[in-house]
Scaffold this motif. Structure first.
Motif, short mmCIF file in Angstrom:
data_model
loop_
_atom_site.label_atom_id
_atom_site.label_comp_id
_atom_site.label_asym_id
_atom_site.label_seq_id
_atom_site.Cartn_x
_atom_site.Cartn_y
_atom_site.Cartn_z
N THR A 1 13.19 5.87 -1.29
CA THR A 1 12.04 5.41 -0.52
C THR A 1 11.57 4.06 -1.02
O THR A 1 11.22 3.17 -0.22
CB THR A 1 10.89 6.43 -0.61
OG1 THR A 1 11.36 7.70 -0.13
CG2 THR A 1 9.70 5.99 0.23
N GLY A 2 11.55 3.87 -2.33
CA GLY A 2 11.16 2.58 -2.89
C GLY A 2 12.07 1.46 -2.44
O GLY A 2 11.62 0.35 -2.11
N ALA A 3 13.38 1.73 -2.39
CA ALA A 3 14.31 0.72 -1.92
C ALA A 3 14.14 0.45 -0.44
O ALA A 3 14.25 -0.69 0.03
CB ALA A 3 15.74 1.16 -2.21
N HIS A 4 13.87 1.50 0.34
CA HIS A 4 13.64 1.33 1.78
C HIS A 4 12.45 0.42 2.05
O HIS A 4 12.46 -0.38 2.99
CB HIS A 4 13.41 2.70 2.41
CG HIS A 4 12.97 2.63 3.84
ND1 HIS A 4 13.85 2.52 4.89
CD2 HIS A 4 11.72 2.64 4.40
CE1 HIS A 4 13.18 2.46 6.03
NE2 HIS A 4 11.88 2.55 5.77
N LEU A 5 11.43 0.50 1.20
CA LEU A 5 10.24 -0.33 1.38
C LEU A 5 10.49 -1.79 1.01
O LEU A 5 9.63 -2.64 1.24
CB LEU A 5 9.09 0.22 0.54
CG LEU A 5 8.48 1.54 1.02
CD1 LEU A 5 7.48 2.06 0.01
CD2 LEU A 5 7.82 1.37 2.38
N GLU A 6 11.64 -2.08 0.40
CA GLU A 6 12.01 -3.46 0.06
C GLU A 6 11.02 -4.08 -0.90
O GLU A 6 10.80 -5.29 -0.89
CB GLU A 6 12.15 -4.30 1.33
CG GLU A 6 13.16 -3.74 2.33
CD GLU A 6 13.17 -4.50 3.65
OE1 GLU A 6 12.34 -5.41 3.82
OE2 GLU A 6 14.00 -4.17 4.50
N PRO B 1 6.46 2.71 7.42
CA PRO B 1 7.36 1.87 8.23
C PRO B 1 8.79 2.40 8.20
O PRO B 1 9.62 1.96 7.42
CB PRO B 1 7.27 0.50 7.55
CG PRO B 1 6.98 0.82 6.11
CD PRO B 1 6.13 2.06 6.12
N HIS B 2 9.08 3.35 9.07
CA HIS B 2 10.41 3.96 9.07
C HIS B 2 11.49 2.95 9.43
O HIS B 2 12.61 3.03 8.91
CB HIS B 2 10.45 5.13 10.06
CG HIS B 2 9.54 6.26 9.67
ND1 HIS B 2 9.79 7.08 8.61
CD2 HIS B 2 8.37 6.69 10.22
CE1 HIS B 2 8.84 7.98 8.51
NE2 HIS B 2 7.97 7.78 9.48
N ARG C 1 0.83 -1.21 0.00
CA ARG C 1 0.00 0.00 0.00
C ARG C 1 0.86 1.26 0.00
O ARG C 1 0.51 2.26 -0.63
CB ARG C 1 -0.96 0.00 1.18
CG ARG C 1 -0.35 0.19 2.57
CD ARG C 1 -1.46 0.10 3.62
NE ARG C 1 -0.99 0.32 4.98
CZ ARG C 1 -0.98 1.52 5.57
NH1 ARG C 1 -1.37 2.58 4.91
NH2 ARG C 1 -0.56 1.64 6.81
N TRP C 2 2.01 1.23 0.67
CA TRP C 2 2.89 2.38 0.66
C TRP C 2 3.56 2.53 -0.71
O TRP C 2 3.70 3.63 -1.21
CB TRP C 2 3.96 2.27 1.75
CG TRP C 2 3.39 2.40 3.13
CD1 TRP C 2 2.84 3.52 3.69
CD2 TRP C 2 3.29 1.36 4.11
NE1 TRP C 2 2.42 3.24 4.97
CE2 TRP C 2 2.69 1.93 5.26
CE3 TRP C 2 3.66 0.02 4.14
CZ2 TRP C 2 2.45 1.19 6.40
CZ3 TRP C 2 3.43 -0.72 5.28
CH2 TRP C 2 2.82 -0.13 6.40
N PHE C 3 3.94 1.40 -1.29
CA PHE C 3 4.57 1.48 -2.61
C PHE C 3 3.57 1.97 -3.66
O PHE C 3 3.95 2.71 -4.59
CB PHE C 3 5.15 0.13 -3.03
CG PHE C 3 5.91 0.20 -4.33
CD1 PHE C 3 7.22 0.65 -4.35
CD2 PHE C 3 5.30 -0.14 -5.53
CE1 PHE C 3 7.92 0.75 -5.55
CE2 PHE C 3 5.99 -0.05 -6.73
CZ PHE C 3 7.30 0.39 -6.74
#
Length: 438
Positions: free
Chosen positions: A348-353, A410-411, A237-239
């Protein structure tokens, strides 16, 4: 304490440059040629082609679209054939082709020929970008994170140099001389980047591959096995919100990036539009490094939202207010944000895995750039002000999507290394900066 991959020192690494700043300069020159000149010199030349070559507003939009289609094709080549990012021959060939397409623009008055040349220039620009960035981040991954940031400033330097060149030529020459001069500038930058060392051949260990992927995006990531694990965090949902925001940014920013000079000159004839474009480039030079530094204090979703709002204001100013002060403020705000937005979104996209986040975000962004000029083409018959207002509105919608991204973001994400999981740095510190701390 920051997590830092264990690797050989820069001096002892195979293929590492003797001087990191020399490598930064070469990569910056390549990006200045491929993006700043090859892609964006069209913006200050467009009003000259309207006046001297009889180019209509709709045809001008079509030429912009041709370049963005070519860029998408070149980017896809880089994705589907990873070996190209390690080819010095292809980098040099792309620099030559790009320079040739710029020099060939005055040789014809046929819109179809111009379309083909701008399409080819887009392909060459994308290949230069992919190879230069891969080289930059591969060879400098052991150095402080601000070095790649300054190299990305080469895009802004190319914009400023080409914009200044066109501005100086306007009183004494026509659109053809502007294209020839831009080709000469691209040739000089090509010579400066000619010996840029491509990305080193990849190692065979999965852990090293994961570390390299993290360095490319400026964020910490996971191994492929961990990313596909059903036990990993569910970030769809965040992505989705991030993808929507970045795609809309592609639509909105490229409208301003293509028509900003023409819009300013429509309401304020003279050198103001060209001067504003030079200011865009100057503001873009330090922007990547500055946004990375801000990431030490605020989270990426917060910064992404702020950058998009600032950019929307900058795009709208020339249409809503007009005059020299509004044009100059618009240039600074736009130049200071468009590279920063890309850096923040990809990190940010990479942080979300999320699997293949960089490829998916880049595809959405490129698709948005193709749509942008086509969407506003019907509005151009009434001038450029309506196009800028639409662009600012689209960027504001992108900001709304970024605001949705912030909800419950999700920080803290679990990072998988070669052996045991660890925690990412605090959410207010960018991972790229974290990698530079001992």
């Amino acid at each position: 304490m920051s997590v830092r991959p264990l690797r050989a020192s820069p001096a002892g690494s195979a293929g590492a440059p003797h001087s990191p700043w020399r490598h930064v300069a070469q990569a910056a020159a390549a990006l200045a040629a491929g993006m700043g000149v090859g892609r964006f010199v069209y913006t200050p030349i467009l009003p000259l082609m309207h006046a001297g070559a009889g180019l209509s507003a709709s045809a001008g939009a079509n030429l912009a679209t041709a370049n963005y289609i070519g860029y998408l094709l070149g980017a896809l080549v880089g994705i589907l054939a990873p070996a190209v990012v390690r080819s010095r021959a292809l980098l040099r060939a792309s620099l030559v082709v790009l320079t040739g397409t710029l020099a060939a623009m005055p040789a014809s008055h046929d819109t179809a020929v111009w379309f083909a040349l701008r399409l080819l220039a887009g392909v060459a620009s994308a290949l230069i970008f992919v190879i230069a960035v891969s080289s930059l981040l591969s060879h400098l991954r052991e150095y402080p994170a601000h070095l790649p940031g300054w190299a990305f400033g080469g895009v802004g330097a190319g914009i400023a140099l080409s914009g200044l060149l066109v501005l100086l030529l306007r009183p004494v020459a026509d659109w053809r001389a502007a294209w020839w001069a831009s080709a000469a500038l691209a040739a000089v930058l090509a010579v400066a980047s000619w010996n840029l060392r491509p990305e080193a051949p990849p190692t065979t260990t999965q852990a090293t591959q994961a570390t390299q992927a993290a360095q490319v995006t400026g964020a910490t990531t996971v191994t492929a096995a961990a990313a596909d694990s059903s036990d990993g965090p569910r970030t769809h949902r965040w992505f989705t919100a991030l993808f929507a925001s970045y795609t809309l940014e592609g639509i909105g920013y490229i409208i301003a990036g293509t028509f900003l000079v023409a819009a300013i000159e429509q309401s304020s004839p003279g050198p103001l539009g060209g001067g504003a474009w030079v200011l865009v480039g100057l503001a873009a030079v330090p922007s990547s490094a500055l946004w990375a530094r801000l990431g030490r204090r605020w989270s990426r979703p917060d910064l992404l939202l702020a950058a998009l709002v600032v950019q929307a204001v900058g795009i709208a100013l020339p249409a809503l207010i007009g005059g020299a002060p509004a044009a100059l403020v618009s240039a600074v705000l736009f130049g200071a944000t468009f590279i920063g937005v890309s850096t923040l979104a990809l990190a940010t996209g990479a942080h979300l895995e999320f699997p293949r986040s960089v490829a998916l975000l880049t595809a959405g962004y490129s698709g948005g750039q193709i749509l942008g000029p086509l969407v506003v083409a019907p509005l151009l018959h009434h001038g450029y002000q309506q196009a800028l207002i639409l662009a600012a509105s689209v960027v504001l919608v992108a900001a709304v999507a970024a605001a949705v991204l912030r909800i419950g973001f999700p920080h803290h994400m679990v990072v998988v290394r070669a052996t045991a999981p660890v925690r990412q740095p605090a959410p207010t510190e960018s991972a790229a900066d974290a990698g530079s701390h001992r």
